[in-house]
Each structure stands twice: as C-alpha cells, then as structure tokens.
Design a protein around this motif. Sequence first.
Motif, mmCIF file in Angstrom:
data_model
loop_
_atom_site.group_PDB
_atom_site.id
_atom_site.type_symbol
_atom_site.label_atom_id
_atom_site.label_comp_id
_atom_site.label_asym_id
_atom_site.label_seq_id
_atom_site.Cartn_x
_atom_site.Cartn_y
_atom_site.Cartn_z
ATOM 1 N N UNK A 132 0.848 -1.312 -0.110
ATOM 2 C CA UNK A 132 0.058 0.064 -0.048
ATOM 3 C C UNK A 132 0.955 1.330 0.027
ATOM 4 N N UNK A 133 0.297 2.325 -0.413
ATOM 5 C CA UNK A 133 0.871 3.623 -0.588
ATOM 6 C C UNK A 133 1.840 4.083 0.598
ATOM 7 N N UNK A 134 0.865 3.971 1.833
ATOM 8 C CA UNK A 134 1.513 4.603 3.002
ATOM 9 C C UNK A 134 2.674 3.688 3.374
ATOM 10 N N UNK A 135 2.646 2.670 3.699
ATOM 11 C CA UNK A 135 3.939 1.789 3.998
ATOM 12 C C UNK A 135 5.037 1.679 2.771
ATOM 13 N N UNK A 136 4.735 1.821 1.627
ATOM 14 C CA UNK A 136 5.558 2.066 0.716
ATOM 15 C C UNK A 136 6.518 3.387 0.947
ATOM 16 N N UNK A 137 5.510 4.459 1.150
ATOM 17 C CA UNK A 137 6.311 5.855 1.530
ATOM 18 C C UNK A 137 7.514 5.623 2.733
ATOM 19 N N UNK A 138 6.733 4.913 3.660
ATOM 20 C CA UNK A 138 7.717 4.912 4.864
ATOM 21 C C UNK A 138 9.003 4.198 4.594
ATOM 22 N N UNK A 139 8.830 3.237 3.742
ATOM 23 C CA UNK A 139 10.077 2.449 3.412
ATOM 24 C C UNK A 139 10.987 3.098 2.476
ATOM 25 N N UNK A 140 10.446 3.665 1.454
ATOM 26 C CA UNK A 140 11.325 4.046 0.369
ATOM 27 C C UNK A 140 11.346 5.841 0.792
ATOM 28 N N UNK A 141 10.753 6.387 1.349
ATOM 29 C CA UNK A 141 10.898 8.095 1.371
ATOM 30 C C UNK A 141 11.216 8.621 0.072
ATOM 31 N N UNK A 142 10.272 8.079 -0.852
ATOM 32 C CA UNK A 142 10.497 8.638 -2.318
ATOM 33 C C UNK A 142 10.400 10.253 -2.238
ATOM 34 N N UNK A 143 11.161 10.872 -2.885
ATOM 35 C CA UNK A 143 10.854 12.267 -3.067
ATOM 36 C C UNK A 143 9.640 12.828 -3.708
ATOM 37 N N UNK A 144 9.103 11.857 -4.446
ATOM 38 C CA UNK A 144 7.942 12.156 -5.171
ATOM 39 C C UNK A 144 6.683 11.877 -4.179
ATOM 40 N N UNK A 145 6.690 11.577 -3.108
ATOM 41 C CA UNK A 145 5.625 11.503 -2.189
ATOM 42 C C UNK A 145 4.685 10.155 -2.363
ATOM 43 N N UNK A 170 9.579 -7.809 -2.993
ATOM 44 C CA UNK A 170 9.498 -7.150 -1.556
ATOM 45 C C UNK A 170 10.637 -7.974 -1.009
ATOM 46 N N UNK A 171 11.352 -7.384 0.078
ATOM 47 C CA UNK A 171 12.314 -7.901 0.736
ATOM 48 C C UNK A 171 11.749 -8.573 2.126
ATOM 49 N N UNK A 172 12.422 -9.664 2.302
ATOM 50 C CA UNK A 172 11.895 -10.678 3.502
ATOM 51 C C UNK A 172 11.746 -10.150 4.845
ATOM 52 N N UNK A 173 12.796 -9.335 4.965
ATOM 53 C CA UNK A 173 12.902 -8.856 6.643
ATOM 54 C C UNK A 173 12.038 -7.688 6.923
ATOM 55 N N UNK A 174 11.776 -6.904 5.759
ATOM 56 C CA UNK A 174 11.216 -5.700 5.950
ATOM 57 C C UNK A 174 9.439 -5.833 5.695
ATOM 58 N N UNK A 175 9.060 -6.916 5.347
ATOM 59 C CA UNK A 175 7.640 -7.290 5.157
ATOM 60 C C UNK A 175 7.026 -8.228 5.659
ATOM 61 N N UNK A 176 5.877 -8.410 6.367
ATOM 62 C CA UNK A 176 5.239 -9.383 6.990
ATOM 63 C C UNK A 176 4.653 -10.728 6.322
ATOM 64 N N UNK A 177 4.325 -11.708 6.543
ATOM 65 C CA UNK A 177 3.884 -12.607 5.831
ATOM 66 C C UNK A 177 2.364 -12.083 5.041
ATOM 67 N N UNK A 178 1.634 -11.243 5.801
ATOM 68 C CA UNK A 178 0.343 -10.719 5.729
ATOM 69 C C UNK A 178 0.793 -9.834 4.223
ATOM 70 N N UNK A 179 1.806 -8.885 4.596
ATOM 71 C CA UNK A 179 2.096 -7.982 3.482
ATOM 72 C C UNK A 179 2.608 -8.747 2.268
ATOM 73 N N UNK A 180 3.334 -9.847 2.276
ATOM 74 C CA UNK A 180 3.697 -10.567 1.129
ATOM 75 C C UNK A 180 2.452 -11.262 0.386
#
Length: 201
Positions: A132-145, A170-180
Amino acid sequence: MTILYPAKNGLYVNLTNRCPCSCTFCLRQNQDGVYGSDSLWLEHEPGFEEVLEELKKQNLAQYNELVFCGYGEPTERLDVLLQVAAYCKRACPSLLIRINTNGLADLIWKKPTAQQLKGLIDTVSISLNAPDAEEYYRLTRSKFGFKSFDAMLQYAKDCTKYVPNVVMTVVDQVTTLEEQQKSKEICDSIGVTLRVRPYEE
C-alpha cells in the motif's frame, strides 16, 4: 571507478548514484560495494563511450545476464541505459538484459517510458516493497511522495506490454507474511511474478 562488476552469473552496470528514493533498508547506506565489488560510488556519471570502453574489455558470452543495477536508480540514465542495451544486443544476442529498478522512471522523466524498453530489455525487476502507498512511502521515502506507489504500479503494467518478463520484489526482513500475501495479490492482478527476496547484508 567501478562501472562494471561481476555478481553471481551476471555482469552488473553501475550508471549513476542518483536515486529518487532513500530506502530504509538500502545497502548503500552501510557499505561502499556489494558482492565483493570495489566502491560503487562514482566520481562522475559515465557516458556511453566510457561504458562501451569497459564493455569491450569483457567476454560478454561468459555471462548469463547483463544487469543494470548499481548504487543508484538506473533509469535516471535511461538514454545511456538504452544505448548500452542496444550495443549488447548486437554484440552478444544470447545475453539476457535486465533492469533492477524502483519503477519510478515515469515520474523521473515526466512521461511514460516503458515502450522504450521494447526489443532491448528481457526482464524488468521492480521494487514493489509494500502492498500500500503509506507503507511504501515509509520504507522508500521517495521524493515524489505518496503518488510514487500508483506510478510504480502503472509502470509495471506498462512494462508487461513491452518486456517479456516482469518481476516485482519485496524484501523478506521488512515485510510481514500478510504483506507478502497482499503483494502477491497485487502482482497477480497485474500479471507479473512476485519474488520475496532475501535482505542482503
């Protein structure tokens, strides 16, 4: 400076250190190179002729893949990337060519870009990172928001029209099984493959 470096069964191309993201888990925050390479921090961005000079020192046929992946987002240098890919397709037609990307090329260039990959790129591996967009932004800190997430998904959809193999990761250590699982559902809806990749120290 390191423009090309071997890793696994591939030859990797390091074109830039620019990236619109600052991912919380990015390797370059902690070390200067990967897979035993020399430093991937560039003194300057190499032009096509400079990359070509390095490629001509290589026996391309010994590699399974040429991979655009260094210490930056390779589509920041899309023009040079396409020139290099075209040269390698001519020089060694059996060599598969892959781009490892954050999928934000359309935001970088302010236009759709996937069509330019047709006939040159065999695989695009896109960092989905989160479902989802919120978690994506939290992880990537994209300058495009927050718009980055939808732009990345649209890029993946577009790539399926022009590139034979499209993968999202997706990276195993930064995502839950549910997120995967949710990420897999997204990939299924687009018609691409999900790869849960290990976090690489």
